[in-house]
Design a protein around this motif. Sequence first.
Motif, short mmCIF file in Angstrom:
data_model
loop_
_atom_site.label_atom_id
_atom_site.label_comp_id
_atom_site.label_asym_id
_atom_site.label_seq_id
_atom_site.Cartn_x
_atom_site.Cartn_y
_atom_site.Cartn_z
N VAL A 110 -5.24 7.71 -8.49
CA VAL A 110 -4.61 8.94 -8.96
C VAL A 110 -5.68 9.93 -9.41
O VAL A 110 -6.58 9.58 -10.18
CB VAL A 110 -3.63 8.65 -10.13
N ILE A 111 -5.57 11.16 -8.91
CA ILE A 111 -6.53 12.21 -9.26
C ILE A 111 -5.80 13.31 -10.01
O ILE A 111 -4.97 14.03 -9.44
CB ILE A 111 -7.20 12.78 -8.01
N GLY A 112 -6.08 13.45 -11.31
CA GLY A 112 -5.45 14.49 -12.11
C GLY A 112 -3.94 14.35 -12.12
O GLY A 112 -3.40 13.24 -12.24
N GLY A 147 -0.86 13.25 -8.27
CA GLY A 147 -0.31 12.04 -7.66
C GLY A 147 -1.39 11.27 -6.93
O GLY A 147 -2.54 11.70 -6.83
N PRO A 148 -1.04 10.12 -6.37
CA PRO A 148 -2.03 9.27 -5.70
C PRO A 148 -2.63 9.97 -4.47
O PRO A 148 -1.92 10.55 -3.66
CB PRO A 148 -1.23 8.04 -5.29
N ALA A 149 -3.95 9.88 -4.36
CA ALA A 149 -4.65 10.39 -3.18
C ALA A 149 -4.94 9.26 -2.20
O ALA A 149 -5.31 9.49 -1.06
CB ALA A 149 -5.96 11.06 -3.58
N GLY A 150 -4.76 8.04 -2.69
CA GLY A 150 -5.03 6.88 -1.85
C GLY A 150 -4.72 5.61 -2.61
O GLY A 150 -4.16 5.65 -3.72
N CYS A 172 0.83 -1.21 0.00
CA CYS A 172 0.00 0.00 0.00
C CYS A 172 0.86 1.26 0.00
O CYS A 172 0.67 2.16 -0.82
CB CYS A 172 -0.93 0.00 1.22
N LEU A 173 1.81 1.32 0.93
CA LEU A 173 2.65 2.53 1.04
C LEU A 173 3.54 2.70 -0.18
O LEU A 173 3.77 3.82 -0.64
CB LEU A 173 3.49 2.46 2.32
N GLU A 174 4.03 1.58 -0.72
CA GLU A 174 4.88 1.68 -1.90
C GLU A 174 4.08 2.14 -3.11
O GLU A 174 4.55 2.92 -3.93
CB GLU A 174 5.55 0.33 -2.17
N SER A 175 2.85 1.66 -3.21
CA SER A 175 1.98 2.08 -4.30
C SER A 175 1.65 3.56 -4.18
O SER A 175 1.62 4.31 -5.17
CB SER A 175 0.68 1.25 -4.29
N LEU A 176 1.43 4.02 -2.95
CA LEU A 176 1.12 5.42 -2.70
C LEU A 176 2.31 6.31 -3.05
O LEU A 176 2.16 7.39 -3.64
CB LEU A 176 0.74 5.61 -1.22
N ARG A 177 3.50 5.86 -2.72
CA ARG A 177 4.71 6.66 -2.94
C ARG A 177 5.16 6.68 -4.40
O ARG A 177 5.72 7.67 -4.87
CB ARG A 177 5.84 6.15 -2.05
N THR A 178 4.92 5.59 -5.11
CA THR A 178 5.39 5.50 -6.51
C THR A 178 4.31 5.79 -7.53
O THR A 178 4.60 6.09 -8.68
CB THR A 178 5.94 4.09 -6.79
N GLY A 179 3.04 5.69 -7.10
CA GLY A 179 1.95 5.85 -8.05
C GLY A 179 1.80 4.64 -8.96
O GLY A 179 1.17 4.73 -10.02
N GLU A 180 2.37 3.50 -8.56
CA GLU A 180 2.34 2.30 -9.39
C GLU A 180 1.68 1.13 -8.64
O GLU A 180 1.72 1.08 -7.40
CB GLU A 180 3.76 1.89 -9.78
N LEU A 181 1.11 0.22 -9.40
CA LEU A 181 0.51 -0.98 -8.83
C LEU A 181 1.58 -1.84 -8.16
O LEU A 181 2.70 -1.93 -8.65
CB LEU A 181 -0.19 -1.76 -9.94
N ARG A 182 1.22 -2.46 -7.05
CA ARG A 182 2.12 -3.40 -6.39
C ARG A 182 1.35 -4.70 -6.10
O ARG A 182 0.30 -4.68 -5.49
CB ARG A 182 2.66 -2.81 -5.08
#
Length: 237
Positions: free
Chosen positions: A123-125, A128-131, A81-91
């Motif tokens: 991702v919103i606009g 970057g990731p909002a959640g 979760c945290l890695e996806s939030l920080r990178t904006g990529e699926l994990r």
Amino acid sequence: MDEPTDALEDELGELAGLLLANETLETMLGHVAHIAVRAIPSCDAAGVTLFERDQLTTAAASGPLVRRVDEHQYGTDEGPCLESLRTGELRRSASLEADTRWPKFRAPAIREGVVSCLSLPLVIGNHGPAGVLNLYSQNRPFGKTDEEIGRRFVAPASVAVANARAYAKARAVIEQLEEALKSRDVIGQAKGIIEAREHCGSDEAFERLRDLSQHRNVKLRDLAAAIVESPDTYLSG
């Protein structure tokens, strides 16, 4: 006709309809989590983590397992979760048992019975990731099919978050305007009282009000409200 595909389209259609309903963000994301569990083959539990005001929160969960596993990620400051939030990529971790990426998170997650996990950024606009949409399996590994279906839940979840944020901002502006109108109204009433009692004009009344505010070290609106409530207390002199 492909029944699983039809069922998925029905679930996504239900989500699309919910976006038009007058639901709170938590309720809407709760629907996303529960429908994800029904629609994604390997998913036993799902939830949505939001990152707002530098704070991580589990805004929705299909059950208590999600909140417990999420807390392990927040507490260890690592995990999909945290890695996806920080990178904006699926994990995706097909097997937590064999995965070496998040050692501090892995052990407690396995103790909770999680064998596989999948995290997809919301991702919103261009902000970057909002959640993150978090999916957990207790029985079998997440595969490519789960990943593809999971991606289809990202859009409605992201729209729900974006709509809620836009509404919150609009509501804040409206509340500020309402407060400003209330302040102007009570200040006008206080000026009217001063004009009547001291036989002066509007400008002089406002100067008198401002002088009293500075002398008493009280906000102008608060003093005006106090004068309206009890003129003799503040205008006896």
